[in-house]
Design a protein around this motif. Structure first.
Motif, mmCIF file in Angstrom:
data_model
loop_
_atom_site.group_PDB
_atom_site.id
_atom_site.type_symbol
_atom_site.label_atom_id
_atom_site.label_comp_id
_atom_site.label_asym_id
_atom_site.label_seq_id
_atom_site.Cartn_x
_atom_site.Cartn_y
_atom_site.Cartn_z
ATOM 1 N N LEU A 81 32.441 70.745 -51.091
ATOM 2 C CA LEU A 81 33.042 71.917 -51.733
ATOM 3 C C LEU A 81 34.557 71.946 -51.594
ATOM 4 N N THR A 94 33.384 74.828 -56.235
ATOM 5 C CA THR A 94 34.266 74.560 -55.117
ATOM 6 C C THR A 94 34.670 75.883 -54.450
ATOM 7 N N GLN A 95 34.608 75.905 -53.125
ATOM 8 C CA GLN A 95 34.636 77.171 -52.385
ATOM 9 C C GLN A 95 35.916 77.970 -52.630
ATOM 10 N N ASN A 145 41.398 74.606 -52.102
ATOM 11 C CA ASN A 145 40.631 75.786 -51.691
ATOM 12 C C ASN A 145 41.464 76.750 -50.861
ATOM 13 N N GLN A 171 33.384 75.498 -44.348
ATOM 14 C CA GLN A 171 33.267 74.953 -45.696
ATOM 15 C C GLN A 171 32.604 73.580 -45.652
ATOM 16 N N ASP A 180 27.622 78.040 -51.088
ATOM 17 C CA ASP A 180 28.891 77.929 -50.375
ATOM 18 C C ASP A 180 28.806 78.637 -49.012
ATOM 19 N N GLN A 237 29.171 81.133 -54.643
ATOM 20 C CA GLN A 237 29.937 81.428 -53.432
ATOM 21 C C GLN A 237 29.027 82.037 -52.366
#
Length: 499
Positions: A224, A303-304, A195, A220, A334, A330
């Motif tokens: 994520l 996933t962030q 990330n 986060q 997220d 997002q």
């Protein structure tokens, strides 16, 4: 005078009792933090007694054996006086240090590590925890499964809601977000994508070994955070606002699939800007995406900053709708995380609705047309789909299609109920108010009612919590034709998002 003296003595004694009681309470012995953070679906996920601010994860990975060695440093703040605390972790642990002293530790269950520091921890104090470990993650089973996915050329640490247990110790619940530094040592020629922003790109650290490092500055959630290790073609660019864009494609993809994947994922920057116009400013400082080998993981995940997609999602051509879904997360999931896992529709319903909005903007079917099709054709009245409650699906149906499609229908009919202006004001207020935090359905309802002026109790009860297909107040609905975008929208759910 005697009665007055007696009363004075009694009052004085009572005051002393209260004071002594307060002092005794202040000096109460520290207690262990709870083994769960309070999630109704997953009572043992997350931990009580501390709040994490930062994770520093330093790993060495051996692709030929799947061995993973690591040292994770956790910076946290104690939220109570602690005699012990738990970490969510499943790998074999070599040592734990707390505030510069060796701590004792013991496995309580397959993913609970109980840590007893050498000295008690005082509420409000800063805590530094250093955990060393060494294991083969793909051989570690916790809660009946293995989330770490060994691939033909490396490994993937990508899953929801459980993945951190297989590569770093954590307080594993979306309500305890933190910043991250992730640094991984791998053999030459192996790529590591994670990330945020790359801070060290394939620099030699030892003979035959390169180190890759990534930083996520924004808060986060643990699930994520991801690793994609293997043989990838990587691309780097910069968005108009100066944010780094990193995309990566597994080299095992055939030429046609790789082209379709790139035709989709390379539009991520454009789609982020489009989504910002709908949902409010983008919360992060990096962008991109990763495409794995075909069937390496079998789903896509938000996933962030950098969603991970399975190559299988592009075997039939490009799928911008899937990219829209993951990038909408997002904002919904997220930046604004779940307060409880039962509120999963706030993630999946609005990310699915973003696909409808994209379809509308691309002239491939309006949100009204898609809603009518979903309601009357994709899920007719007798479909068991309508028996699943998106507002409380249960832990075994967290990713049921009702969470996606009925969740999106809930969003659409909320829009019709309050009107476009107030609907998008609600969404932008939600993402702004809860940016970097979390929220529940009850909190969303309160905000939506405040902005719209509409009592939403009956509406949300019907759409989120009542079995059966909600009535639309009309005697009959003509059978609509399938919108042009529906095949891609459906594929995004059926192929890529069922874990």
């Amino acid at each position: 005078m005697r009665p007055m003296l007696s009363r004075t003595v009694a009052v004085t004694a009572a005051v002393l009792t209260v004071v002594l009681g307060i002092q005794a309470g202040a000096q109460a012995a520290p207690t262990p933090g709870s083994p769960g953070i309070g999630d109704v679906y997953y009572p043992e996920y997350g931990n009580g007694g501390y709040d994490v601010g930062h994770y520093d994860i330093r790993l060495r990975y051996y692709p030929d054996t799947d061995r993973l060695t690591g040292t994770t440093t956790i910076l946290a703040t104690a939220t109570q006086d602690l005699s012990a605390f738990n970490l969510d972790f499943a790998l074999a642990t070599q040592s734990v240090r707390v505030n510069n002293r060796a701590a004792t530790f013991a496995r309580q269950s397959d993913h609970e590590l109980v840590v007893t520091p050498a000295r008690p921890i005082t509420k409000g104090s800063q805590v530094t925890v250093v955990v060393e470990y060494d294991d083969i993650p793909s051989q570690v089973v916790a809660s009946g499964f293995t989330s770490w996915n060994r691939t033909a050329d490396g490994a993937l640490a990508v899953n929801e809601p459980e993945i951190a247990w297989w590569w770093y110790p954590s307080n594993d619940h979306p309500t305890d977000k933190a910043s991250f530094d992730v640094s991984v040592l791998v053999p030459d020629g192996v790529e590591v994508i994670s990330n945020g922003t790359p801070t060290r790109w394939a620099q030699q650290a030892l003979v035959g070994w390169d180190r890759w490092s990534w930083r996520q500055e924004r808060p986060q959630a643990t699930y994520l955070t991801f690793l994609a290790i293997g043989d990838f073609d990587t691309y780097r660019d910069t968005s108009a606002d100066g944010s780094p864009i990193v995309t990566a494609y597994n080299t095992r993809l055939d030429e046609a699939t790789a082209a379709a994947a790139r035709a989709s994922v390379e539009r991520s920057d454009e789609i982020v800007d489009w989504a910002a116009g709908k949902f409010g400013p983008y919360a992060f400082t990096a962008r991109g995406g990763v495409v794995t080998g075909i069937s390496d993981q079998g789903f896509a995940l938000e996933t962030q900053t950098r969603p991970v997609y399975d190559g299988v999602s592009f075997t039939r051509g490009s799928n911008n709708s899937l990219v829209v879904h993951e990038l909408a997360h997002q904002w919904f999931g997220d930046s604004v995380a779940l307060g409880q896992w039962k509120d999963i529709w706030l993630n999946e319903g609005f990310a699915s609705y973003a696909q409808w909005l994209w379809s509308e903007d691309q002239n491939e079917g309006t949100a009204d047309e898609i809603a009518d099709y979903v309601y009357s054709v994709a899920h007719p009245a007798d479909d068991p789909f309508w028996q699943v409650l998106p507002g409380d699906p249960g832990p075994t149906r967290l990713f049921h299609s009702a969470v996606y499609d009925r969740g999106a229908l809930t969003a659409h009919h909320l829009r019709k109920l309050v009107g476009d202006e107030k609907f998008f004001a609600i969404l932008q207020a939600w993402t702004s108010t809860n940016r970097d935090g979390d929220g529940t359905t009850g909190e969303f309802q309160a905000l939506a009612e405040r902005i719209s002026g509409v009592d939403l109790d009956a509406f949300l009860q019907t759409w989120l919590y009542t079995p059966g297909r909600p009535g639309l107040g009309i005697s009959a609905l003509s059978v609509p034709s399938e919108p042009k975008s529906w095949a891609k929208i459906s594929a995004a759910h059926d192929e890529a998002h069922h874990h």
